[in-house]
Design a protein around this motif. Structure first.
Motif, PDB file in Angstrom:
ATOM      1  N   ARG A  43      42.812  44.153  27.166  1.00  0.00           N
ATOM      2  CA  ARG A  43      42.505  44.686  28.487  1.00  0.00           C
ATOM      3  C   ARG A  43      43.771  45.203  29.175  1.00  0.00           C
ATOM      4  N   ILE A  53      40.403  50.335  32.745  1.00  0.00           N
ATOM      5  CA  ILE A  53      39.997  48.930  32.844  1.00  0.00           C
ATOM      6  C   ILE A  53      38.838  48.683  31.896  1.00  0.00           C
ATOM      7  N   GLN A  54      38.906  47.594  31.174  1.00  0.00           N
ATOM      8  CA  GLN A  54      37.792  47.196  30.314  1.00  0.00           C
ATOM      9  C   GLN A  54      37.064  46.063  30.997  1.00  0.00           C
ATOM     10  N   ASP A  55      35.773  45.992  30.791  1.00  0.00           N
ATOM     11  CA  ASP A  55      35.112  44.852  31.408  1.00  0.00           C
ATOM     12  C   ASP A  55      35.174  43.629  30.504  1.00  0.00           C
ATOM     13  N   SER A 178      33.655  48.295  36.025  1.00  0.00           N
ATOM     14  CA  SER A 178      34.861  48.845  35.391  1.00  0.00           C
ATOM     15  C   SER A 178      34.924  50.356  35.551  1.00  0.00           C
ATOM     16  N   ASP A 220      40.408  43.528  41.075  1.00  0.00           N
ATOM     17  CA  ASP A 220      39.224  43.556  40.208  1.00  0.00           C
ATOM     18  C   ASP A 220      39.053  42.177  39.590  1.00  0.00           C
TER      19      ASP A 220
END
Ligand code: GDP
Length: 369
Positions: A43, A53-55, A178, A220
């Protein structure tokens, strides 16, 4: 025993097994990282190199912890929900956790609802449903992160309500959080400096901080997986079929009592009692709907699941959970919702039943449209 390794970006413990959970690093990347003495989780790596951004998702405990921390901060909370799966994307009890902090409720994926739908009707509806859950948002917004619609409006509202405070963005997984954050990052510079993430005490929970112009941050937070959604019982290809990608075209059926609709092989709607009327299905355009007689529906399902009634695919039928039945007596215009799949609107008093795979929620709510 293996030594624990931590991401130098966010501090999460590195693991190589579960790509959807925090701290994931592919084994090859871990090896390289160890050689260079710089181990990042995937990430943080992607954030550094691709501004992306990766979830990731959290365990229930970590998520509770995160919510508790939110109550102790003085911040604006931005709660992102999926307007297509509104009930499935609310965070149960959120209002109890956040203390006195204001909440901005963001209904994302508005691009898949019919364009004819009036926006203020929709926000009013969201506000009412939020109130029923005890949540009193300061404002309700509609966005499409995928199409980058209403992004400036969102940023303006955030600026208006944060009043010089930090901003926490929360949401369950798959609501498009994301994608939304990525859109926000696109509009901000200096992403290399973003990974100044600190951890919530007592967890391995990383948060990504995007600097705002007054020394505060937009933060986030990872989401939590909702287990009562259809998505957990389907493969990737099937998910493509059930998750709407384009504006939904509502399908209207004039039904007599004693008729049944199959939503692929995933769900079933029975009209048991009531006068002939129109029923409108709001599901992905790619999902085929079949009408049959209620008295023959059981046999029809047995015969055609995996064939005429897809998804599931033929090779998935053996593993697919049985459908479970929920009966409702309807008085006013109501939606029967199949979590994550869509809904059917009933406009006149009726007795109906909804069927969904065991574990998937079926519920009724005041009609959205
Ligand atoms: P997260 O788990 O909340 O971070 O969700 P993601 O950002 O990974 O998005 C989940 C899925 O929803 C992906 O397939 C996205 O392409 C899709 N998605 C995200 N935002 C939107 C949107 O505004 N409209 C539509 N139609 N799909 C979206």
């Amino acid at each position: 025993m293996e030594e624990e390794i931590y991401c130098i970006g966010c501090g999460a413990e590195i693991q190589t097994k579960n790509p959807k959970e925090i701290g994931f690093t592919p084994p090859s990347a871990l090896e390289k990282g160890l050689e260079n003495g710089e181990v990042y989780c995937q990430r943080c790596f992607r954030l550094r190199h691709y501004n992306e951004i990766q979830d990731v998702s959290l365990t229930d405990d970590d998520f509770l912890h995160l919510l508790n921390e939110l109550g102790k901060t003085d911040a604006l909370i931005v709660n992102v929900v999926d307007i297509f799966d509104f009930n499935g994307s609310l965070i149960p009890g959120l209002h109890r956790f956040i203390g006195d902090n204001p909440v901005l409720l963001v209904g994302n994926k508005v691009d898949i609802l019919p364009k004819s739908l009036k926006k203020n009707r929709l926000t009013q509806w969201m506000r009412e449903r939020a109130h029923e859950e005890g949540l009193r948002p300061v404002e309700v917004l509609l966005t499409s992160a995928r199409k980058a619609h209403q992004m400036q409006e969102l940023l303006d509202k955030i600026e208006e309500y944060r009043e010089g405070r930090d901003v926490y963005v929360v949401g369950v997984t798959n609501v498009g959080k994301s994608t939304l954050i990525n859109q926000i990052i696109k509009q901000t510079a200096g992403v290399q400096d973003l990974i100044t993430t600190s951890q919530f005490p007592g967890t391995t929970l990383d948060k990504i901080e995007i600097p705002l112009d007054d020394g505060h941050f937009l933060i986030d937070t990872p989401g939590i997986i909702h287990r009562h959604q259809m998505a957990h019982y389907l493969g990737k290809k099937d998910l493509k079929i059930i998750a709407p990608h384009k504006e939904i075209k509502p399908k209207t059926y004039q039904l007599n009592s004693g008729q049944t609709l199959f939503l692929g092989g995933l769900a079933r709607f029975d009209f048991i009692q009531g006068e002939r009327s129109a029923f409108v299905a709001y599901v992905s355009n790619d999902l085929m709907i079949h009408r049959t007689k209620l008295e023959k529906a059981d046999a029809f399902y047995q015969k055609h699941i995996g064939g005429l009634l897809q998804p599931p695919r033929p090779d998935e039928v053996a593993e697919f959970p049985e459908l479970v039945r929920f009966e409702f007596s309807i008085k006013e215009k109501t939606d029967i919702v199949f979590a994550g799949l869509g809904w059917v609107t009933i406009s006149k008093p009726a007795v109906i039943a909804g069927w969904a795979p065991k574990g998937v929620d079926v519920l009724i709510r005041k009609a959205l449209i």
